[in-house]
Design a protein around this motif. Sequence first.
Motif, mmCIF file in Angstrom:
data_model
loop_
_atom_site.group_PDB
_atom_site.id
_atom_site.type_symbol
_atom_site.label_atom_id
_atom_site.label_comp_id
_atom_site.label_asym_id
_atom_site.label_seq_id
_atom_site.Cartn_x
_atom_site.Cartn_y
_atom_site.Cartn_z
ATOM 1 N N PHE A 100 0.787 -1.228 0.000
ATOM 2 C CA PHE A 100 0.000 0.000 0.000
ATOM 3 C C PHE A 100 0.823 1.285 0.000
ATOM 4 N N PRO A 101 1.944 1.376 0.715
ATOM 5 C CA PRO A 101 2.766 2.579 0.542
ATOM 6 C C PRO A 101 3.246 2.759 -0.891
ATOM 7 N N LEU A 102 3.657 1.654 -1.542
ATOM 8 C CA LEU A 102 4.121 1.727 -2.922
ATOM 9 C C LEU A 102 2.982 2.132 -3.862
ATOM 10 N N LEU A 103 1.829 1.489 -3.724
ATOM 11 C CA LEU A 103 0.707 1.813 -4.598
ATOM 12 C C LEU A 103 0.246 3.255 -4.403
ATOM 13 N N SER A 104 0.279 3.739 -3.175
ATOM 14 C CA SER A 104 -0.108 5.128 -2.911
ATOM 15 C C SER A 104 0.863 6.099 -3.573
ATOM 16 N N ALA A 105 2.158 5.789 -3.487
ATOM 17 C CA ALA A 105 3.158 6.661 -4.114
ATOM 18 C C ALA A 105 2.982 6.683 -5.628
ATOM 19 N N ILE A 106 2.744 5.517 -6.226
ATOM 20 C CA ILE A 106 2.519 5.459 -7.669
ATOM 21 C C ILE A 106 1.246 6.216 -8.032
ATOM 22 N N GLY A 107 0.203 6.035 -7.231
ATOM 23 C CA GLY A 107 -1.044 6.738 -7.497
ATOM 24 C C GLY A 107 -0.888 8.240 -7.476
ATOM 25 N N ALA A 108 -0.008 8.745 -6.597
ATOM 26 C CA ALA A 108 0.205 10.191 -6.487
ATOM 27 C C ALA A 108 1.036 10.742 -7.642
ATOM 28 N N LYS A 109 1.812 9.892 -8.316
ATOM 29 C CA LYS A 109 2.707 10.368 -9.372
ATOM 30 C C LYS A 109 2.224 10.019 -10.776
ATOM 31 N N THR A 110 1.090 9.350 -10.887
ATOM 32 C CA THR A 110 0.537 8.984 -12.189
ATOM 33 C C THR A 110 -0.894 9.496 -12.295
ATOM 34 N N ASN A 111 -1.476 9.332 -13.497
ATOM 35 C CA ASN A 111 -2.807 9.890 -13.719
ATOM 36 C C ASN A 111 -3.827 8.890 -14.242
ATOM 37 N N THR A 112 -3.381 7.913 -15.031
ATOM 38 C CA THR A 112 -4.340 7.033 -15.701
ATOM 39 C C THR A 112 -4.082 5.553 -15.471
ATOM 40 N N ILE A 113 -2.879 5.148 -15.179
ATOM 41 C CA ILE A 113 -2.534 3.733 -15.114
ATOM 42 C C ILE A 113 -3.215 3.062 -13.920
ATOM 43 N N GLU A 114 -3.764 1.860 -14.148
ATOM 44 C CA GLU A 114 -4.301 1.091 -13.045
ATOM 45 C C GLU A 114 -3.164 0.620 -12.151
ATOM 46 N N ILE A 115 -3.402 0.580 -10.857
ATOM 47 C CA ILE A 115 -2.387 0.113 -9.915
ATOM 48 C C ILE A 115 -2.973 -1.045 -9.126
ATOM 49 N N GLY A 116 -2.153 -2.093 -8.945
ATOM 50 C CA GLY A 116 -2.730 -3.244 -8.282
ATOM 51 C C GLY A 116 -1.717 -4.236 -7.775
ATOM 52 N N THR A 117 -2.236 -5.346 -7.295
ATOM 53 C CA THR A 117 -1.417 -6.411 -6.734
ATOM 54 C C THR A 117 -1.782 -7.724 -7.404
ATOM 55 N N GLY A 118 -0.837 -8.637 -7.380
ATOM 56 C CA GLY A 118 -1.089 -9.952 -7.949
ATOM 57 C C GLY A 118 -0.201 -11.004 -7.273
ATOM 58 N N VAL A 119 -0.452 -11.406 -6.040
ATOM 59 C CA VAL A 119 -1.610 -11.106 -5.211
ATOM 60 C C VAL A 119 -1.168 -10.865 -3.767
ATOM 61 N N ILE A 120 -2.110 -10.361 -2.964
ATOM 62 C CA ILE A 120 -1.918 -10.262 -1.525
ATOM 63 C C ILE A 120 -2.413 -11.555 -0.882
ATOM 64 N N ASP A 121 -1.574 -12.162 -0.080
ATOM 65 C CA ASP A 121 -1.909 -13.413 0.606
ATOM 66 C C ASP A 121 -2.766 -13.097 1.827
ATOM 67 N N MET A 122 -4.044 -13.447 1.761
ATOM 68 C CA MET A 122 -4.972 -13.078 2.828
ATOM 69 C C MET A 122 -4.720 -13.823 4.125
ATOM 70 N N ARG A 123 -3.947 -14.895 4.097
ATOM 71 C CA ARG A 123 -3.631 -15.593 5.338
ATOM 72 C C ARG A 123 -2.847 -14.701 6.292
ATOM 73 N N TYR A 124 -2.137 -13.712 5.749
ATOM 74 C CA TYR A 124 -1.294 -12.829 6.547
ATOM 75 C C TYR A 124 -1.997 -11.536 6.968
ATOM 76 N N GLU A 125 -3.218 -11.323 6.503
ATOM 77 C CA GLU A 125 -3.814 -9.993 6.595
ATOM 78 C C GLU A 125 -4.835 -9.848 7.719
ATOM 79 N N ASN A 126 -4.885 -8.643 8.273
ATOM 80 C CA ASN A 126 -6.000 -8.193 9.101
ATOM 81 C C ASN A 126 -6.978 -7.513 8.154
ATOM 82 N N PRO A 127 -8.120 -8.106 7.854
ATOM 83 C CA PRO A 127 -9.007 -7.545 6.832
ATOM 84 C C PRO A 127 -9.457 -6.123 7.117
ATOM 85 N N LEU A 128 -9.653 -5.780 8.380
ATOM 86 C CA LEU A 128 -10.149 -4.443 8.709
ATOM 87 C C LEU A 128 -9.075 -3.386 8.489
ATOM 88 N N TYR A 129 -7.868 -3.665 8.956
ATOM 89 C CA TYR A 129 -6.789 -2.699 8.743
ATOM 90 C C TYR A 129 -6.480 -2.578 7.253
#
Length: 340
Positions: free
Chosen positions: A60-89
């Motif tokens: 998310f820090p990387l995607l946010s930085a890219i989002g702030a410096k670009t205008n049209t390109i889609e930004i995403g992941t492939g993939v985030i492993d949900m076993r490691y994640e807190n869904p709410l955070y």
Amino acid sequence: MKKIGFLSFGHWGNHPSYKTQSASDTLLQSIDLAVAAESIGIDGAYFRVHHFAAQLASPFPLLSAIGAKTNTIEIGTGVIDMRYENPLYMIEDAGAADLISGGRLQLGISRGSPEQVIDGWRYFGYEPQQGEDDAEMGRRKALEFLEKLEGIGFATPNPYPMFPNPPGLLRLEPYSKGLRERIWWGAGSNATAVWAAENGMFLQSSTLKEDESGKPFHVQQAEQIRLYKEAWKNAGHKREPRVSVSRSIFALVNELDHYYFGQEAERKDQIGVIENDKRTIFGRSYAAEPDKLVKELAKDEAIQEADTLLLTVPNTLGVDYNVHVLSAIMEYVAPELGWR
């Protein structure tokens, strides 16, 4: 027409040929590559997420930085492993990244692939519930993520809050409208592709899947995609589904291309065994002169079925070379195949 993005694993290491000697190199070059890719007409910048490895891990820090410096390109992941994640955070992080980018986040999630350490998610504080394995835990957490991403209040407000609350139950903030409709599931089997469709997620299918028929990889993957589309239709979703496939594709147009990837030209699908002794098929790489490459790719059934193609890039070779790799596909290959 087909959307074309790049997918970076985000490697770094102390190797004399690497342009990415450190995590800082990889992060900063990832931003630069996304900016450059947008300028040549690439549609998406996607990143793998691996823990306990010299690779990108916190997207998310990387995607946010890219989002702030670009205008049209889609930004995403492939993939985030949900076993490691807190869904709410994760909802808060994803909402912030999506708002910063102006609604361009295309978030790929999954139950994850084999990791660097045994049961790494345990170190993050997560355990399967009774009667549940780690894959089921990942899918359960994904469903919680999807539910809370709807933006419907679920938390009882404090009667004596620090700041005034709106009426009713509270939702997580920041809320980004529409993000729920841009979640993708990385499916490694036909069954999980159908499950993704039933739960209203787009489909990401990579270069490996369970070997369920013994057919060539691209044929099995095309069958998986068709099953997904059928399940999507049967589920009655009102919006159109999206499907991405990833491929290593290199147009050999100069001596350096031949030096780096000429040996990939004769690669074939490979069969292997991963966790739980599952027989797995790994899709081939493509590397050839543009005219031959066009003919080979035209026979790839899964690419034909997908609306989005993610080109895996050798990020350790640096931004300039990866821009060359992407530019060669855009110039010599995509128009000939009707992708552009």
